[in-house]
Design a protein around this motif. Structure first.
Motif, short mmCIF file in Angstrom:
data_model
loop_
_atom_site.label_atom_id
_atom_site.label_comp_id
_atom_site.label_asym_id
_atom_site.label_seq_id
_atom_site.Cartn_x
_atom_site.Cartn_y
_atom_site.Cartn_z
N LYS A 283 34.87 13.87 10.78
CA LYS A 283 33.89 12.93 11.31
C LYS A 283 34.51 12.04 12.39
O LYS A 283 33.88 11.71 13.39
CB LYS A 283 33.34 12.07 10.19
CG LYS A 283 32.38 12.80 9.26
CD LYS A 283 31.78 11.85 8.24
CE LYS A 283 30.77 12.57 7.35
NZ LYS A 283 30.15 11.65 6.36
N ARG A 284 35.75 11.63 12.20
CA ARG A 284 36.43 10.81 13.20
C ARG A 284 36.62 11.56 14.51
O ARG A 284 36.55 10.99 15.60
CB ARG A 284 37.78 10.36 12.66
CG ARG A 284 37.69 9.28 11.59
CD ARG A 284 39.07 8.95 11.06
NE ARG A 284 38.99 7.86 10.06
CZ ARG A 284 40.03 7.46 9.34
NH1 ARG A 284 41.23 8.04 9.52
NH2 ARG A 284 39.89 6.48 8.47
N ARG A 287 33.76 11.26 17.08
CA ARG A 287 33.45 9.98 17.71
C ARG A 287 34.01 9.91 19.13
O ARG A 287 34.97 10.60 19.46
CB ARG A 287 34.05 8.83 16.88
CG ARG A 287 33.45 8.70 15.49
CD ARG A 287 34.15 7.59 14.73
NE ARG A 287 33.62 7.44 13.38
CZ ARG A 287 34.09 6.59 12.48
NH1 ARG A 287 35.11 5.80 12.80
NH2 ARG A 287 33.55 6.53 11.27
N THR A 289 36.07 8.00 21.64
CA THR A 289 37.16 7.02 21.61
C THR A 289 37.56 6.65 23.03
O THR A 289 37.59 7.51 23.92
CB THR A 289 38.37 7.56 20.86
OG1 THR A 289 38.78 8.78 21.49
CG2 THR A 289 38.02 7.85 19.41
#
Length: 307
Positions: A283-284, A287, A289
């Motif tokens: 999930k990270r 994202r 960034t």
């Protein structure tokens, strides 16, 4: 037509002393269609038993004729259902069987009564009865019966090696035909219990028998020697609980699960944490960034009010 010659006769007197008309004997038999094979009676393979009395002739139409050379009529006629040419025929004297193969299957059938057969199956002891049909994943082009140092010709072996259109040869073991050679003697350990156990006792709750049929590997787990040491069950080596197989052992799957739970009681918790961590990391990764070291451009209008 198969002709027999005596090579001891002088050249000027050399004539066949026996003619076997296979085409006439097999006329009207077989499954080969006229449009697939131009000459179904063409002989593609021949084989003799050790005594020289029995002869088997395989034809292009998928028929094998078994002869006693003292008679012009075939003793047995075995038809392959696909009607494909018979490329290999072999006698197996130890079991009283003939092995005949086309590109679809290898048929094992008896050419004489199995009086001293190693199998207890009385249904397949009469001449002409089919013992087994071997089917593979590729197209068979040839086969041999593999032996060992004490039996180079494989007359007492039950291991059949088949050459196909695949990169690897396909191997089959038939306990009712012969024994396992020394180089693969572990096959005897697998089949030993099958030969002694009556499949009808499956109703009594035997874990290896389901619906009256025995499953050899479904309820067993293969473990290497390293796994045996990690699980702390080295003391079971040599007992019926660990069955030697190649470079490791077979053990009952229920016993394996119990031993594994005792050897590592927190294994499930570690597995759960690992899967949870992988899910969070995935999930990270999705994202957006900010780039490292990048700064937003300052405004040209009222820079003092930017903060």
């Amino acid at each position: 037509l198969v002709r027999f010659w005596d090579n001891r006769s002088p050249d000027d007197m050399l004539q066949p002393f026996l003619n076997l008309d296979v085409k006439t004997a097999l006329s009207g038999q077989g499954y080969a269609a006229d449009y697939t094979v131009s000459n179904p009676a063409e002989i593609r393979s021949l084989a003799f038993d050790q005594s020289g009395i029995y002869m088997a002739a395989g034809t292009a139409g998928g028929i094998v004729a078994l002869y006693d050379v003292r008679s012009s009529k075939p003793l047995q006629v075995m038809e392959h259902k696909h009607g494909l040419p018979i490329h290999t025929v072999r006698f197996h004297t130890f079991s009283g069987c003939v092995l005949s193969g086309d590109e679809k299957l290898v048929k094992v059938w008896r050419y004489k009564t199995a009086i001293d057969s190693i199998t207890d199956d009385s249904k397949n002891k009469d001449p002409g009865s089919v013992v087994v049909n071997i089917e593979g994943s590729g197209r068979f082009s040839n086969f041999i019966v593999a032996g060992d140092e004490s039996d180079p010709s494989g007359n007492q072996s039950g291991v059949v090696l088949c050459a196909t259109d695949q990169p690897r040869m396909e191997s089959f073991y038939i306990p009712s035909v012969g024994l396992a050679p020394k180089w693969c003697s572990f096959l005897e350990n697998i089949t030993e219990e099958l030969e002694e156990r009556d499949l009808t006792k499956g109703e009594n709750g035997d874990s290896m028998i389901q619906n009256g049929e025995e499953n050899v590997f479904d309820n067993y787990k293969f473990v290497s020697r390293d796994e045996v040491e990690k699980l702390g069950i080295s003391n079971l080596v040599g007992t019926p609980l660990l069955k030697g197989y190649m470079h490791g052992f077979f053990m009952d799957i229920q016993l394996y699960n119990r031993v594994r739970a005792v050897a590592n009681p927190f294994e499930y918790e570690e597995y759960r944490k690992k899967k949870l961590k992988e899910k969070i990391d995935s999930k990270r990764a999705s994202r957006i960034t900010p780039k490292i070291g990048s700064t937003a451009p300052s405004s040209k209008v009222n820079p003092t009010l930017e903060a």
